[in-house]
Design a protein around this motif. Structure first.
Motif, PDB file in Angstrom:
ATOM      1  N   GLN A 182       0.875  -1.255   0.051  1.00 45.72           N
ATOM      2  CA  GLN A 182      -0.072   0.199   0.056  1.00 45.72           C
ATOM      3  C   GLN A 182       1.001   1.347   0.042  1.00 45.72           C
ATOM      4  O   GLN A 182       0.553   2.126  -0.798  1.00 45.72           O
TER       5      GLN A 182
ATOM      6  N   TYR B 242      -0.721  10.222  -6.703  1.00 44.78           N
ATOM      7  CA  TYR B 242      -1.316  10.933  -5.492  1.00 44.78           C
ATOM      8  C   TYR B 242      -1.832  12.257  -5.846  1.00 44.78           C
ATOM      9  O   TYR B 242      -1.739  12.961  -6.682  1.00 44.78           O
TER      10      TYR B 242
ATOM     11  N   SER C   8      -2.783   5.978  -5.850  1.00 41.81           N
ATOM     12  CA  SER C   8      -2.206   4.925  -4.881  1.00 41.81           C
ATOM     13  C   SER C   8      -2.408   5.658  -3.692  1.00 41.81           C
ATOM     14  O   SER C   8      -2.580   6.976  -3.542  1.00 41.81           O
ATOM     15  N   SER C   9      -2.237   5.076  -2.625  1.00 37.27           N
ATOM     16  CA  SER C   9      -2.581   5.177  -1.114  1.00 37.27           C
ATOM     17  C   SER C   9      -1.462   6.429  -0.936  1.00 37.27           C
ATOM     18  O   SER C   9      -0.187   6.410  -1.316  1.00 37.27           O
TER      19      SER C   9
ATOM     20  N   ASP D 126      -2.126   5.882   6.375  1.00 36.67           N
ATOM     21  CA  ASP D 126      -2.005   5.726   5.214  1.00 36.67           C
ATOM     22  C   ASP D 126      -3.756   6.021   4.511  1.00 36.67           C
ATOM     23  O   ASP D 126      -4.500   5.121   4.770  1.00 36.67           O
TER      24      ASP D 126
ATOM     25  N   ARG E 282      -6.342   6.095   0.940  1.00 32.63           N
ATOM     26  CA  ARG E 282      -6.621   5.842  -0.481  1.00 32.63           C
ATOM     27  C   ARG E 282      -7.757   6.741  -0.681  1.00 32.63           C
ATOM     28  O   ARG E 282      -7.675   7.090  -1.764  1.00 32.63           O
ATOM     29  N   ARG E 283      -8.737   6.882   0.126  1.00 31.55           N
ATOM     30  CA  ARG E 283      -9.939   7.995  -0.256  1.00 31.55           C
ATOM     31  C   ARG E 283      -9.770   9.042   0.688  1.00 31.55           C
ATOM     32  O   ARG E 283      -9.599  10.001   0.684  1.00 31.55           O
TER      33      ARG E 283
END
Length: 700
Positions: free
Chosen positions: A464, A522, A545-546, A565, A567-568
């Motif tokens: 991740q 990102y 990407s995370s 971390d 992702r959204r």
């Protein structure tokens, strides 16, 4: 003789002149010719790669080598974190209240009458790494390593390295895999992880070097995955290889070694045998020993013989480059080549030097350049296993406490400190910087993407947080051929030494200017607002990407930086103990948000990123009872003469909000803004970062 004894013996060897570079450039003329003959748009994608060459060198940090390089996240980093003392991370606390700044090795060498290439090693243990990292505050470097940790090189000292960076692609967010020494980091390169010793301790030290008693590591290696899949690979290494051929410490290969050595008179592992070979002055005795090994090799099964020849076979000292060149010329270069140099070529600061490693790099690139048809389909990855004890200012992304597989003794195993990574290939020409987060498992993942052979040892968090290196390549666009620098000479060895900072210190200046930058996956953003429970910090990331975020408390909101971390979207609710908060949030590629103000205040700033137009939309809200006047002021990326035109003053009545749009298009997507609210004491926001639009850009 044990491996550790072998290393101690090698530390005393130092180095002699191993050959001069080509006139006018550290890069071979053959490579210049091959690059010129390669199409400006090589194209082809991943499937056009036929060979990947991995050259992992020893013990240098990114700032130690490239902090002064133009256009990377070095000494001029606008996103450098603040220490709890209020000083910059570059101002490291020393003994008796002193402060040590980064200082040039060349100046120290002149003051101490030493040769700048031959500085010595520092502590690079598991506990030493933890002390320097200091729970993420990054303020224990001098305590853990001595003031020599802050010594750095520049272009004049490292002409090869800077030329490679200016010619190909440098990665400035590539990290070692774990906060410790060589062996655990090379475990990540060879197998995607470092597991546990047989006594239950985590494999975070160099225990495997005691080969006579160490049982070996039982989890599989990526080389074995390639072997099973029928993909070709090989380790190129010499009779003396500084014990850096990590594959020798895995049980499968230890068992094969024991079988191959059965007739050699008591040797049970490769280093013991090859130490006897290289230490004897009697040529006949050397041939006798090598003959006994060959007799043992004949007893191996076909499968064992293949693993022996690919992973354990060593060539005569000084013969690595010639063996590699022979396979290039013969058309037998494997798909994956691991180059494991001798101690004197390794770049380790206890036995080698930056300029010595130029020899092996030059020879490898020359071998490829002499065969343009091979060069046209080859990627060379030059990285470093760990940082030794040399300072780097960028706090690494680390796993949060709930990721137990990435924790040991109450602290994260990684990611580790930044180290250099140079990607040399026809698809990385152009002097680019790639700022995606990588570590040594990224090399394995690049091989995964290319071969389709998966490595199950790589954990979910590593996958991740770190990329697979493909963003460093450009398979579709053309590149110019950049100008090249002249090299330096290899000096005679004059002994190891520890640099001392000058009496009068000043912050080193990074080379001015920017460099082309690869697009990144990102698109981070963040806001903060006060609630009854505290300050709510809301994180978002619309990239592919995370993104890793770190939150730093400067008003005693909590004790150490927090990590997440995303992702959204995600959020923290932070206590505000003394009715005031001051936090800094950092993220990838220079992303930064600073939040400061009173608890329960009415001022609020939210942001929205328009990637297509490269605009930052700010909404200024007034939830209080008095009219507020917001000032939005650029701190950078705007000409000083135009600063007034870019500054906005906006009055917002109670219960109302107004919007401001800041265009970052003229700054290639970069922005750095400060927002204050007159009428609300101490309210401040800073918004800094880069708006990605999927296309190449420039460094900030």
């Amino acid at each position: 003789m044990t491996t550790n004894m072998s290393r101690r013996r090698l530390f005393a060897l130092g180095g002699g002149a191993l050959g001069a570079a080509a006139a006018g450039s550290f890069l071979p003329p053959s490579l210049h010719a091959a690059m010129a003959a390669t199409p400006v748009r090589p194209g082809g994608g991943l499937h056009d790669i036929r060979h990947v060459v991995v050259l992992m060198q020893e013990n240098r940090s990114f700032d130690h080598y490239f902090g002064a390089l133009r256009g990377v996240r070095g000494f001029g980093d606008r996103n450098a974190v603040e220490l709890p003392s209020g000083r910059s991370v570059f101002e490291q606390p020393g003994p008796a209240g002193t402060t040590v700044l980064p200082f040039g090795v060349r100046g120290a060498a002149e003051a101490q009458a030493k040769q700048l290439q031959y500085i010595g090693a520092l502590d690079h243990s598991w506990n030493g790494g933890a002390t320097a990292w200091a729970d993420g505050w990054m303020n224990g470097w001098v305590t853990a390593k001595t003031a020599a940790t802050m010594a750095h090189y520049d272009r004049q000292d490292l002409p090869l390295h800077y030329e490679l960076a200016d010619t190909f692609t440098v990665c400035d967010a590539y990290h070692s895999s774990v906060h410790t020494s060589t062996s655990p980091n090379r475990n990540h390169l060879w197998s995607g992880k470092t597991g546990f010793e047989t006594d239950g301790d985590r494999a975070v030290g160099n225990d495997a070097y005691d080969e006579a008693s160490h049982p070996g590591y039982g989890w599989g290696t990526y080389a074995e995955r390639l072997e099973k899949a029928g993909r070709s690979w090989r380790t190129y290494t010499e009779w003396e290889n500084f014990t850096d051929n990590q594959i020798e410490f895995f049980t499968t290969f230890k068992e094969i070694a024991r079988k191959a050595l059965v007739r050699t008179g008591g040797h049970t592992y490769m280093e013991s045998f090859y130490a006897a070979v290289r230490d004897t002055a009697d040529a006949a005795e050397r041939e006798r020993l090598l003959g006994l090994l060959e007799q043992g090799v004949t007893t191996l099964t076909t499968a064992e013989r293949s693993l022996f020849e690919r992973g354990l076979r060593r060539v005569e000292t000084g013969g690595l480059a010639a063996e590699f060149a022979k396979d290039v010329a013969a058309g037998t270069l494997p798909e994956v080549s691991y180059l494991v140099p001798s101690a004197v070529d390794s770049e380790h600061p206890s036995v080698s030097s930056p300029v010595h490693s130029a020899t092996i790099v030059y020879q490898v690139l020359d071998a490829l350049g002499r065969h343009p048809d091979v060069w046209r389909h080859t990627a060379v990855l030059i990285n470093y296993d760990e940082n030794d004890g040399f300072f780097d200012h960028v706090p690494p992304p680390v796993a949060p406490p709930e990721v137990t597989e990435e924790r040991w003794q109450g602290r994260p195993t990684g990611l580790g400190i930044r180290v250099p990574m140079l990607v040399v290939s026809p698809w990385t020409v152009g002097g680019h910087v790639c700022s995606e987060v990588f570590d040594h498992t990224s090399v394995v993942r690049f091989l995964e993407r290319w071969t389709g052979v998966r490595e199950p040892n790589i954990g979910a968090w590593r996958r991740q947080v770190a990329g697979d290196l493909t963003s460093a390549f450009d398979f579709g666009r053309g590149h110019g051929q950049p100008a090249l620098e002249a090299p330096g000479a290899i000096p005679p060895f004059t002994g190891r030494w520890q640099p001392k900072p000058p009496a009068v210190q000043r912050m080193p200046e990074q080379e001015p200017g920017v460099r082309p930058a690869r697009p990144l996956p990102y698109q981070p953003d963040a806001q903060a607002r006060t609630t009854a429970a505290g300050l709510r910090v809301e994180l978002s990331n619309t990239g592919a990407s995370s993104a890793h975020f770190a939150l730093y408390p400067y008003a005693s909101e909590f004790s150490a930086p927090l990590h997440r971390d995303v992702r959204r979207s995600s959020a923290w609710t932070v206590p505000v103990p003394d009715d005031r908060y001051r936090l800094t949030l950092t993220g990838p590629n220079g992303f930064r948000r600073e939040f400061e103000g009173p608890a329960g205040g009415g001022a609020e700033v939210t942001s929205r990123i328009d990637a297509h137009e490269r605009d930052l939309h700010l909404t200024l809200r007034n939830g209080g009872r008095r009219t507020l006047t917001f000032t939005v002021r650029p701190l950078h990326y705007v000409d000083e003469a135009d600063l007034r035109d870019w500054t906005r003053t906006v009055t917002v009545k109670p219960g109302r909000s107004r919007s401001v749009v800041h265009s970052a298009a003229d700054a290639h997507g970069w922005y750095d803004l400060e927002v204050r609210a007159e009428g609300e004491d101490g309210f401040r926001r800073r918004l800094m970062g880069h708006i990605e639009n999927g296309r190449p850009s420039v460094s900030g």
